[in-house]
Design an enzyme around this catalytic site. Structure first.
Site, short mmCIF file in Angstrom:
data_model
loop_
_atom_site.label_atom_id
_atom_site.label_comp_id
_atom_site.label_asym_id
_atom_site.label_seq_id
_atom_site.Cartn_x
_atom_site.Cartn_y
_atom_site.Cartn_z
N ARG A 116 -5.74 -10.15 13.31
CA ARG A 116 -4.88 -11.35 13.34
C ARG A 116 -3.71 -11.10 14.27
NH1 ARG A 116 -5.56 -11.47 7.81
NH2 ARG A 116 -3.42 -10.79 7.51
N LYS A 181 -3.67 -0.37 3.82
CA LYS A 181 -4.68 -1.39 4.13
C LYS A 181 -6.09 -0.80 4.15
CE LYS A 181 -5.47 -5.05 7.52
NZ LYS A 181 -4.78 -6.07 8.29
N ARG A 315 5.69 -8.51 5.37
CA ARG A 315 6.15 -7.13 5.49
C ARG A 315 7.09 -6.87 4.33
NH1 ARG A 315 2.85 -6.31 8.49
NH2 ARG A 315 2.81 -5.91 10.71
#
Ligand code: BTN
Length: 318
Positions: A116, A181, A315
């Site tokens: 993205r 992640k 974030r």
């Protein structure tokens, strides 16, 4: 793209394990030892660790678990293609015409894997899953908004079926484990107002990311770090495909409603201070989950504001 079939056969032969001398490989393929050495070099450039020992030959540093198109076709009721090397599986799907809805392609390596917000998706050979599914969404572009949340949940569901625990979601659909992640999702779509939407659902799932990988600028993890089980990538693709198809079908029938409570339960940032970045704009607030449309809710101090849109990223405020 250069024909990769020779290199693939060489990788398949090496993936059986053990040492293979240049001479033996040359005889097998009917080429010179020097040609074998050149092919080994180009395979190494894909990030595959091959070492050579004088007098013994070449050997893979670690066994490779390669994708098997026939096995996948036998186990799935949807068209599926395994492509060894491609620019991007999403781009490959976007280039196709007249694909049946639900068609899948997976690659061993992407030269231009994309994430993205224009980021690169680092895609070393034969270690992770680079997956795209085409879906024709009859309800059109407005219904495409919520789908990226549903896909994140479907991926979590698939991984839980495979015994992985402790998974979380970062809005809209990154899969996290212990604040690192594990997987990212990029949904690309085309279509006109009032018409069906053509979705390409791209998923990058870290399965066995090489430790020395370069170019990833955020904390990451992979299945080999977080699960005791050794997961075969072919099995993951089968479970993932079934989970995606049933979640998207349910979404088409009932919308986001059946998924909302579950999404909030997996929210990695619920009740935590976060910062939303939208282009050059930033908003700080406390994360309050998602609303009925899948928008992110943020308590900004005065009110709870809803944010929606593909370009928003989250974030930690700290
Ligand atoms: C993100 O988190 O930024 C989304 C990453 C999506 C990566 C996958 S890998 C398979 C598919 N093909 C691509 O080029 N990108 C997606």
């Amino acid at each position: 793209m250069k024909d990769f079939s020779f290199n693939l056969e060489l990788i398949q032969l090496l993936s059986g394990g053990g040492f293979h001398s240049g001479e033996q490989l040359g005889e097998h393929f009917g080429v010179s030892r020097a040609a074998i050495a050149r092919h080994i070099k180009s395979i190494q450039e894909l990030g595959i660790d091959i070492y050579s020992v004088k007098g013994k030959g070449y050997r893979l540093e670690q066994p490779l678990d390669l994708m098997n198109q026939q096995l996948l076709r036998d186990q799935l009721c949807t068209p599926i293609e395994v492509i060894p090397v491609i620019d991007s599986t999403n781009q490959h799907m976007l280039n196709q015409k007249e694909l049946p809805s639900g068609s899948v392609c997976v690659a061993e390596y992407q030269t231009q894997g994309r994430g993205r917000r224009g980021r690169e998706w680092v895609s070393p050979f034969g270690t992770n899953i680079y997956y795209s599914m085409y879906w024709r969404l009859e309800a059109g572009l407005p219904a495409a908004m919520g789908i990226s949340l549903v896909i994140g949940l479907a991926l979590v569901d698939a991984l839980e079926q495979l015994g992985v625990q402790g998974l979380k979601l970062k809005w809209p659909n990154d899969v996290y484990h212990n604040n690192k992640k594990l997987a990212g999702i990029l949904v690309e779509l085309s279509g006109q107002a009032g018409d069906a939407a053509n979705l390409v659902i791209g998923i990058g799932l870290n399965v066995s990311m090489p430790e020395q990988v370069q170019g990833i600028n955020q904390p990451w993890t992979s299945l080999k770090e977080i699960s005791d089980k050794k997961h075969q990538r072919n099995d993951i693709v089968v479970v993932m495909t079934n989970a995606l198809q049933s979640a998207i079908s349910l979404y088409e029938q009932e919308g986001l409603q059946p998924f909302l409570a579950q999404w909030n339960q997996y929210d990695n940032f619920i009740d935590q201070p976060i910062k939303l970045i939208m282009g050059h704009k930033e908003v700080v607030g406390v994360c309050k989950g998602i609303n009925q449309q899948g928008a992110l809710l943020l308590d900004t101090g005065n009110e709870i504001e809803a944010f929606i849109g593909g370009e928003i990223s989250v974030r930690s405020a700290s």
